[in-house]
Design a protein around this motif. Structure first.
Motif, PDB file in Angstrom:
ATOM      1  N   ALA A   1      27.234  81.776  51.427  1.00 25.04           N
ATOM      2  CA  ALA A   1      27.329  80.547  51.000  1.00 25.04           C
ATOM      3  C   ALA A   1      26.701  80.485  49.665  1.00 25.04           C
ATOM      4  O   ALA A   1      27.507  80.310  48.587  1.00 25.04           O
ATOM      5  CB  ALA A   1      26.800  79.437  51.683  1.00 25.04           C
TER       6      ALA A   1
ATOM      7  N   LYS B   1      29.243  82.535  47.294  1.00 22.01           N
ATOM      8  CA  LYS B   1      30.586  81.817  46.982  1.00 22.01           C
ATOM      9  C   LYS B   1      30.225  80.534  46.126  1.00 22.01           C
ATOM     10  O   LYS B   1      31.170  79.998  45.671  1.00 22.01           O
ATOM     11  CB  LYS B   1      31.005  81.341  48.479  1.00 22.01           C
ATOM     12  N   ILE B   2      29.163  79.859  46.194  1.00 18.32           N
ATOM     13  CA  ILE B   2      28.844  78.753  45.422  1.00 18.32           C
ATOM     14  C   ILE B   2      28.777  79.103  43.947  1.00 18.32           C
ATOM     15  O   ILE B   2      29.411  78.484  43.135  1.00 18.32           O
ATOM     16  CB  ILE B   2      27.660  77.940  45.713  1.00 18.32           C
TER      17      ILE B   2
ATOM     18  N   MET C   1      23.079  75.714  38.281  1.00 20.08           N
ATOM     19  CA  MET C   1      24.139  74.892  38.778  1.00 20.08           C
ATOM     20  C   MET C   1      24.362  73.848  37.806  1.00 20.08           C
ATOM     21  O   MET C   1      25.377  73.112  38.044  1.00 20.08           O
ATOM     22  CB  MET C   1      23.920  74.609  40.122  1.00 20.08           C
TER      23      MET C   1
ATOM     24  N   PHE D   1      26.276  85.204  39.444  1.00 18.88           N
ATOM     25  CA  PHE D   1      27.414  85.512  40.399  1.00 18.88           C
ATOM     26  C   PHE D   1      27.543  87.175  40.481  1.00 18.88           C
ATOM     27  O   PHE D   1      27.466  87.584  41.635  1.00 18.88           O
ATOM     28  CB  PHE D   1      28.531  84.869  40.493  1.00 18.88           C
TER      29      PHE D   1
ATOM     30  N   ARG E   1      30.037  81.547  42.550  1.00 13.54           N
ATOM     31  CA  ARG E   1      31.305  81.962  41.919  1.00 13.54           C
ATOM     32  C   ARG E   1      32.241  80.882  41.350  1.00 13.54           C
ATOM     33  O   ARG E   1      32.941  81.288  40.399  1.00 13.54           O
ATOM     34  CB  ARG E   1      32.146  82.886  42.934  1.00 13.54           C
ATOM     35  N   THR E   2      31.804  79.626  41.611  1.00 18.88           N
ATOM     36  CA  THR E   2      32.567  78.587  41.187  1.00 18.88           C
ATOM     37  C   THR E   2      32.096  78.389  39.709  1.00 18.88           C
ATOM     38  O   THR E   2      30.905  78.384  39.403  1.00 18.88           O
ATOM     39  CB  THR E   2      32.482  77.251  42.029  1.00 18.88           C
ATOM     40  N   ARG E   3      33.144  77.783  38.873  1.00 19.77           N
ATOM     41  CA  ARG E   3      32.810  77.508  37.400  1.00 19.77           C
ATOM     42  C   ARG E   3      31.829  76.092  37.643  1.00 19.77           C
ATOM     43  O   ARG E   3      31.216  75.966  36.685  1.00 19.77           O
ATOM     44  CB  ARG E   3      33.825  77.506  36.562  1.00 19.77           C
ATOM     45  N   THR E   4      32.343  75.374  38.262  1.00 21.20           N
ATOM     46  CA  THR E   4      31.987  73.931  38.414  1.00 21.20           C
ATOM     47  C   THR E   4      30.179  73.881  38.931  1.00 21.20           C
ATOM     48  O   THR E   4      29.318  73.179  38.351  1.00 21.20           O
ATOM     49  CB  THR E   4      32.411  73.135  39.421  1.00 21.20           C
ATOM     50  N   TYR E   5      29.794  74.805  39.760  1.00 24.19           N
ATOM     51  CA  TYR E   5      28.588  74.804  40.441  1.00 24.19           C
ATOM     52  C   TYR E   5      28.067  76.166  40.165  1.00 24.19           C
ATOM     53  O   TYR E   5      26.632  76.269  40.633  1.00 24.19           O
ATOM     54  CB  TYR E   5      28.555  74.479  41.910  1.00 24.19           C
ATOM     55  N   GLY E   6      28.669  77.200  39.762  1.00 25.35           N
ATOM     56  CA  GLY E   6      28.062  78.293  39.463  1.00 25.35           C
ATOM     57  C   GLY E   6      27.646  78.794  38.038  1.00 25.35           C
ATOM     58  O   GLY E   6      27.761  78.010  37.257  1.00 25.35           O
ATOM     59  N   ASP E   7      27.268  80.105  38.225  1.00 22.54           N
ATOM     60  CA  ASP E   7      26.981  80.956  36.743  1.00 22.54           C
ATOM     61  C   ASP E   7      27.688  82.223  36.855  1.00 22.54           C
ATOM     62  O   ASP E   7      27.091  83.081  37.977  1.00 22.54           O
ATOM     63  CB  ASP E   7      25.527  80.769  36.743  1.00 22.54           C
TER      64      ASP E   7
END
Lengths: 278, 183
Positions: A182, A185-186, A251, A198, A188-194
């Motif tokens: 998890a 994978k979180i 995040m 990542f 890797r997102t642009r919205t919640y990640g860095d």
């Protein structure tokens, strides 16, 4: 300097209700300032254009609908947020008057309910925490006694403990949480990640899974820290504080740190069995 | 006397309210949908009174939601390529302290979720909510697209993509009807 920091922290923990009010008020202040500068989200083409979003939250009575439509007018929205910023400043300030603080708390909580439909899309968990803290503080102070203020502290502390526990236990049915994937994978997102975080999690998959399982374990086990009169509660709060600061950095969840950490003296007071002024 | 009586009532009522409020919150965290009835105690119509503490659970957000658009000719025989409507801002240190743009990124998530999770909107109220969500997105795209002569129509596509992880293909969730660039 270290002893000064210790003094400030000690003082904050000795007044769990005032600390919760102050730091949570900072969340409201940040939130209202954010809304004031994001006018573009509310005009035509914005994702909170009231002309369209009002159908998402139809009011149950005509009066309520008229009130919501009035609040949604941009000058009224701006004025409400400006006044909320002032109320937050009062709470952050040094005034100790119980009635003044009660009214400021009630104002923040009440206007938050009033303005919530207007900012329908884009709210998050920190809004929930800051609402709870301000309304609990208002209620506790309205009671007018040390006992009712202590009840407010216990309620705030209990909600945070519940939040961590429920958040952890609710993750357990999720396959990605159990497998430890998890976190990467979180991130890797642009919205919640860095991107930097990542890349490193991907480079060290075992460490990534360990970190993921550790977060899960700490959340699930957090309520246990209330046992043994809170002998390990400070350590638990230090770890979760680090978790929130990391979330703020990686995040972009800055308001969560203010909102949750505002409740830490209350969590400690709940665990140790102390009151609103320990 | 009156003040003391009122104080005594408040003194009992306040802790009781906190206790009931906490119990309602505990019950509402239960994954079983039947416990959602407890949320009806929230009369504000906003859902804020009884918090949902189940963050990123049970399945976390692992993909970004993207709204793409393409322009089309009047007869819809020719199209431009799919273009991004809104670029998610890369993470910066400043975001740890001040990040007003967080709201719109979360809003994109929320709107996409509203559209995808309510496919079978049957009641008139639900239908109106769905239609207004479409109008919201169309205005959102209209205000951000780059028009081109000869292409009076546009079309929106909702896509999920795995962010910085380029090992997965995009997942296409929804394509919208054609709309006029100039309404």
């Amino acid at each position: 300097m270290f002893s000064r920091i210790r003094g400030v922290v000690g003082s904050a923990f000795a007044q769990p209700l005032a600390t919760a009010e102050r730091l949570s008020a900072a969340t409201h202040l940040l939130s209202s300032l954010e809304y004031m500068v994001r006018r573009s989200d509310r005009v035509t083409g914005g994702l909170n254009d009231w002309n369209h979003t009002r159908a998402q939250v139809p009011a149950k009575t005509r009066t309520a609908q008229v009130l919501r439509d009035f609040v949604a007018r941009e000058p009224v929205t701006q004025a409400l947020h400006g006044s909320r910023a002032l109320a937050a400043a009062v709470l952050i300030g040094p005034t100790r008057n119980n009635t003044v603080r009660m009214l400021a708390n009630a104002y923040l909580a009440g206007t938050q309910v009033l303005i919530y439909p207007r900012h329908l899309f884009g709210t998050d968990g920190s809004d929930q925490v800051s609402f709870l803290v301000q309304s609990a503080a208002a209620l506790g102070r309205a009671g007018g006694t040390q006992a009712t203020r202590t009840a407010a502290v216990q309620f705030i502390g209990a909600q945070t403990v519940l939040s961590y526990g429920a958040s952890g236990w609710a993750k357990l049915p999720g396959e990605t949480w159990r497998s430890g994937d998890a976190l990467v994978k979180i991130m890797r997102t642009r919205t919640y990640g860095d991107e930097w975080f990542f890349t490193n999690l991907q480079r060290y998959p075992q460490a990534a899974r360990l970190l993921c399982h550790t977060v899960l374990a700490i959340e699930c086990g957090f309520p246990l820290l209330l046992l043994k009169r809170g002998r390990y509660i400070e350590a638990g709060l230090l770890v979760m504080g680090g978790f929130h600061l990391a979330n703020a950095r990686f995040m972009g969840l800055s308001r969560f740190a203010w909102a949750f950490m505002s409740t830490y003296p209350a969590v400690r007071a709940l665990a140790k069995g102390t009151g609103s002024e320990s | 006397m009156k003040g003391t009586a009122a104080g005594a009532v408040l003194g009992r009522a306040v802790p009781a309210i906190f206790a009931g409020w906490f119990v309602a919150t505990v019950l509402s965290q239960h994954p079983d949908r039947s416990y959602d009835k407890t949320r009806n105690l929230d009369r504000t119509g906003t859902g804020i009174m009884i918090p949902n503490w189940r963050f990123f659970a049970p399945n976390p957000a692992v993909e970004d939601q993207h709204f793409l658009y393409r322009l089309a000719t009047e007869d819809r025989s020719a199209h431009t390529e799919w273009r991004e409507v809104y670029s998610i801002v890369p993470r910066r240190l400043m975001h740890a302290f001040w990040f007003p743009g967080r709201r719109i990124e979360k809003a994109v998530f929320d709107v996409a979720s509203t559209l995808v999770n309510n496919p079978g909107a049957m009641t008139p109220l639900h239908k109106e909510a769905k239609q207004s969500a479409y109008r919201l997105i169309h205005d959102f795209v209209r205000s951000r697209l780059t028009p081109e002569p000869g292409y009076p129509l546009f079309q929106v596509l909702l896509v999920r993509y795995s962010g910085y992880d380029h090992s997965e293909d995009p997942k296409y969730d929804m394509v919208f009807d054609y709309e006029k660039v100039q309404p």
